[in-house]
Design a protein around this motif. Sequence first.
Motif, PDB file in Angstrom:
ATOM      1  N   ARG A 184       0.829  -1.200   0.000  1.00 31.01           N
ATOM      2  CA  ARG A 184       0.000   0.000   0.000  1.00 31.01           C
ATOM      3  C   ARG A 184       0.864   1.249   0.000  1.00 31.01           C
ATOM      4  O   ARG A 184       2.070   1.201   0.290  1.00 31.01           O
ATOM      5  N   THR A 185       0.245   2.360  -0.299  1.00 28.21           N
ATOM      6  CA  THR A 185       0.925   3.649  -0.223  1.00 28.21           C
ATOM      7  C   THR A 185       1.416   3.860   1.203  1.00 28.21           C
ATOM      8  O   THR A 185       0.731   3.536   2.171  1.00 28.21           O
ATOM      9  N   THR A 216      -7.704  -1.654  -7.984  1.00 25.86           N
ATOM     10  CA  THR A 216      -7.234  -1.097  -6.709  1.00 25.86           C
ATOM     11  C   THR A 216      -8.362  -0.963  -5.691  1.00 25.86           C
ATOM     12  O   THR A 216      -9.541  -0.956  -6.026  1.00 25.86           O
ATOM     13  N   ASN A 229      -1.884  -1.368  -3.661  1.00 26.61           N
ATOM     14  CA  ASN A 229      -1.435  -1.595  -5.037  1.00 26.61           C
ATOM     15  C   ASN A 229      -0.919  -3.016  -5.228  1.00 26.61           C
ATOM     16  O   ASN A 229      -0.839  -3.797  -4.270  1.00 26.61           O
TER      17      ASN A 229
END
Length: 204
Positions: free
Chosen positions: A33-34, A60, A45
């Motif tokens: 993930r971010t 996503t 992601n």
Amino acid sequence: YGESNPTYGYTSEASSSGRGLVSGDSFTGALSRTTGENVGNYAINVGTLANSNYSINYVTDNFAITPKSITLTAPTVTKAYDGLLSYTVTSTDRTAIGSGLVLGNTITSAVITYANKNVGTGKEVTLSDVIISDGNNGNNYNVTLAGNSSSSITRQSSVTWIGAGSTGDWFNPANWAVTGNLGVSGAVPDLSNVSAVVIGSGKT
């Protein structure tokens, strides 16, 4: 907020004509993930998920970090009588208030106030105006503040008359201060709050 990241799951499209995951096949790697640890939504992601036999079309989604609910409680405190409801919060007090915060987060400011000014034990105090340093202006928490009824005020050893003139209003807080700290008025020697008083010559 403050919890470890989970393993992000996914669902593969079932095998059909020219599409989907063939029975017995699997992917290596994992979703990611971010980056970010504050409250908010973070995109999940494809990360390292792969299989050289497939062209992955990844849909996503978001991972949500929600505020941590916490009750911050005033520690049991003690001060000598000074005629005031206020209490000077120390670094030790702030550490105690923030003992349940996520590691690395701290309390930078807090206000503790007595319900009344008189000497006694089992006294009620309230906690207010708490500032949390968490890298997100305190927004990583849903905070409930709690006082206690276990604090105390001890008898002041001496107060000094600081009123102007030879005669004054003996019960006016502005005319009295703690001996040795005459810059702060309020310590009226009433009830059993003070052991001794200092009154200069010529005062009646």
